[in-house]
Design a protein around this motif. Sequence first.
Motif, PDB file in Angstrom:
ATOM      1  N   ALA A 113       0.827  -1.102   0.017  1.00 42.19           N
ATOM      2  CA  ALA A 113      -0.003  -0.007   0.005  1.00 42.19           C
ATOM      3  C   ALA A 113       0.828   1.282   0.210  1.00 42.19           C
ATOM      4  CB  ALA A 113      -1.010  -0.124   1.105  1.00 42.19           C
ATOM      5  N   GLU A 114       1.879   1.123   0.982  1.00 44.96           N
ATOM      6  CA  GLU A 114       2.782   2.470   0.919  1.00 44.96           C
ATOM      7  C   GLU A 114       3.624   2.337  -0.346  1.00 44.96           C
ATOM      8  OE1 GLU A 114       3.123   4.048   3.743  1.00 44.96           O
ATOM      9  OE2 GLU A 114       4.171   5.448   2.806  1.00 44.96           O
ATOM     10  N   LYS A 117       0.935   3.027  -3.948  1.00 49.17           N
ATOM     11  CA  LYS A 117      -0.436   3.845  -3.551  1.00 49.17           C
ATOM     12  C   LYS A 117      -1.148   4.340  -4.849  1.00 49.17           C
ATOM     13  CE  LYS A 117       2.623   7.316  -1.556  1.00 49.17           C
ATOM     14  NZ  LYS A 117       3.662   6.408  -0.863  1.00 49.17           N
ATOM     15  N   ASP A 118      -0.237   4.971  -5.853  1.00 48.32           N
ATOM     16  CA  ASP A 118      -0.940   5.620  -6.733  1.00 48.32           C
ATOM     17  C   ASP A 118      -1.422   4.499  -8.043  1.00 48.32           C
ATOM     18  OD1 ASP A 118      -0.494   7.848  -5.867  1.00 48.32           O
ATOM     19  OD2 ASP A 118       1.662   7.966  -6.854  1.00 48.32           O
ATOM     20  N   ARG A 121      -4.453   2.783  -6.719  1.00 47.25           N
ATOM     21  CA  ARG A 121      -5.738   3.418  -7.232  1.00 47.25           C
ATOM     22  C   ARG A 121      -6.165   3.639  -8.514  1.00 47.25           C
ATOM     23  NH1 ARG A 121      -8.406   3.470  -3.695  1.00 47.25           N
ATOM     24  NH2 ARG A 121      -7.957   4.583  -1.529  1.00 47.25           N
ATOM     25  N   VAL A 130      -6.448   2.378   1.254  1.00 49.83           N
ATOM     26  CA  VAL A 130      -5.088   2.199   0.940  1.00 49.83           C
ATOM     27  C   VAL A 130      -4.358   2.601   2.296  1.00 49.83           C
ATOM     28  CG1 VAL A 130      -3.004   2.591  -0.267  1.00 49.83           C
ATOM     29  CG2 VAL A 130      -5.414   2.209  -1.551  1.00 49.83           C
ATOM     30  N   GLY A 132      -0.920   2.376   4.541  1.00 45.39           N
ATOM     31  CA  GLY A 132       0.211   2.255   4.867  1.00 45.39           C
ATOM     32  C   GLY A 132       0.561   1.842   6.315  1.00 45.39           C
ATOM     33  N   THR A 153      -6.999   7.118   1.232  1.00 44.66           N
ATOM     34  CA  THR A 153      -5.223   6.972   1.143  1.00 44.66           C
ATOM     35  C   THR A 153      -4.659   7.576   2.245  1.00 44.66           C
ATOM     36  OG1 THR A 153      -5.369   6.730  -1.133  1.00 44.66           O
ATOM     37  CG2 THR A 153      -3.190   6.912  -0.173  1.00 44.66           C
ATOM     38  N   ASP A 154      -4.180   6.721   3.281  1.00 47.67           N
ATOM     39  CA  ASP A 154      -3.497   7.017   4.389  1.00 47.67           C
ATOM     40  C   ASP A 154      -1.981   6.443   4.182  1.00 47.67           C
ATOM     41  OD1 ASP A 154      -2.325   7.779   6.694  1.00 47.67           O
ATOM     42  OD2 ASP A 154      -4.229   7.185   8.240  1.00 47.67           O
ATOM     43  N   THR A 155      -1.019   6.931   3.871  1.00 50.18           N
ATOM     44  CA  THR A 155       0.086   6.499   3.466  1.00 50.18           C
ATOM     45  C   THR A 155       1.373   7.359   4.126  1.00 50.18           C
ATOM     46  OG1 THR A 155       0.260   7.271   1.411  1.00 50.18           O
ATOM     47  CG2 THR A 155      -0.430   4.938   1.629  1.00 50.18           C
ATOM     48  N   THR A 196       9.122   1.871   2.421  1.00 50.19           N
ATOM     49  CA  THR A 196       7.645   1.240   2.824  1.00 50.19           C
ATOM     50  C   THR A 196       7.603   1.566   4.373  1.00 50.19           C
ATOM     51  OG1 THR A 196       8.305  -1.006   3.152  1.00 50.19           O
ATOM     52  CG2 THR A 196       7.638  -0.259   0.827  1.00 50.19           C
TER      53      THR A 196
END
Length: 485
Positions: A113-114, A117-118, A121, A130, A132, A153-155, A196
């Motif tokens: 996820a980290e 991420k893009d 998506r 998503v 991290g 999204t929380d990375t 990551t």
Amino acid sequence: MSELIQLKKARANSDAPTIDSGTPKGFPNPPVRTVYLETYGCQMNVADSDLMLGLLDRGGYARTDDPAAADLILINTCAVREKAEERVFARASMLGHGKARPDVVLGIVGCMAEHLKDEIRRRAPHVDLVVGPDGYRRLLDSVAQARGGDAVTDTRLDREETYSGLDPIAADGVIGHVTIQRGCDKFCTFCVVPYTRGRERGAAPREILRQVRALAAAGVKEVQLLGQTVNSYRYEDVGFAALLRAVAAVDGVERVRFTSPYPLDFADDVIAAIAETPKVCKHVHLPLQSGSDAVLARMRRGYDFATFRTLYDKLRAVPGIAITTDLLIGFCDESDEEFRATLRAQEELRFDGAFTFAYSEREGTYAARKLPDTVPAETKQERLAEVIAAQQRITGEIMAAQVGRRERVLVEQRSKRSADELMARTDAFRTVIVPAAPGVEPGALVDATIVRATIATLFGAVAPSRGEPASSARRAPSRGGMGTL
Ligand code: F3S
């Protein structure tokens, strides 16, 4: 983190609360939501999954083994290998399309996820969440937001986050994990982990010991300390050696292991703590990666073979110790001669076991940006096969040499192969299958005489403990006693 760990599905969902157990007695049934969680990657991810399950449990989510019945589906992922990431995309697509209801939230969390991420998506629009490895404290809020229809999204990486005070789901097994350190500052050129999981930080010793005591009180016998470079641990003036000794002194703890260390951080005081503390297991994973100085320099491992050898010899001097390693084959421009140096190192050092991998480029790393991946895939596979064959021979010889020995083993669980057998481990982390007998049960420490060996498994006959009658296999004291090994 130095070693690469094979994609693996983490342990069975056995420590999950059931839907029934999530309903407080004496109250009308509250609306209980359910979570289905799959874990891939290393032990750190397994521990992070337990952390998320603890948080979700307190937030009203009971765990289910059935994705079709879940209100929340999470895939906790690894980024070490491209193949693993591709499998997660396929899995997310399958789970996404199988969503029972539109309000089911599907999330990809963890290292991939980290890392992607893009791309997640873009390639997986059915994924709602998503998150991290540093976003778990906010997970309940993120899930609520996603349920409201937002793509979350929380990375954000966080230099401070150690999840202090956040308890994992209650342990109910023989083995318990405590994450003592997160992140990595080593920046080996091939490794994606610093990107990551962010920068290295240690948890406070007080918090670590609180968690260890809680595990011991729940009946855990073996505590595994986790960190990306676990022996780099430092918190103010407390280093890894002092922490090892303190954890081993907690009442009820019978064994302490740790993973995964970084070779150069095996300072003399750490080796002394391993040697002098009976409860610290005599098994060290020491990732060499390559036997060639030139390759080690391109990897920026921080040591050459001679330095590694010196450390290896110091550790080998600890009686009974087993040393395993990681070998990364076919790294950028690896010549045949450089590869032969790894084969020579294998013969010289005779590791007890090795995780072996063919190099594959990971986006964002120094190697991907600056060092061309020139070794053909076919050559990598041929070299890998050679290394694996050599290691199988060496490991087979070491395992065969165990026959006839008497070992103290910790019984971990019933064997998956037969109801009449149990799976146990030696101090040196060798798997031993022992026959079921009175007193031979998960959590028991028993003496076993090794009667047979395969390359992966030893078979033992339970022997009477020294000074005890033949029938009494000793159960490890549950709490309060220190026990002896
Ligand atoms: Fe993989 Fe992340 Fe562990 S990249 S090996 S899950 S630290």
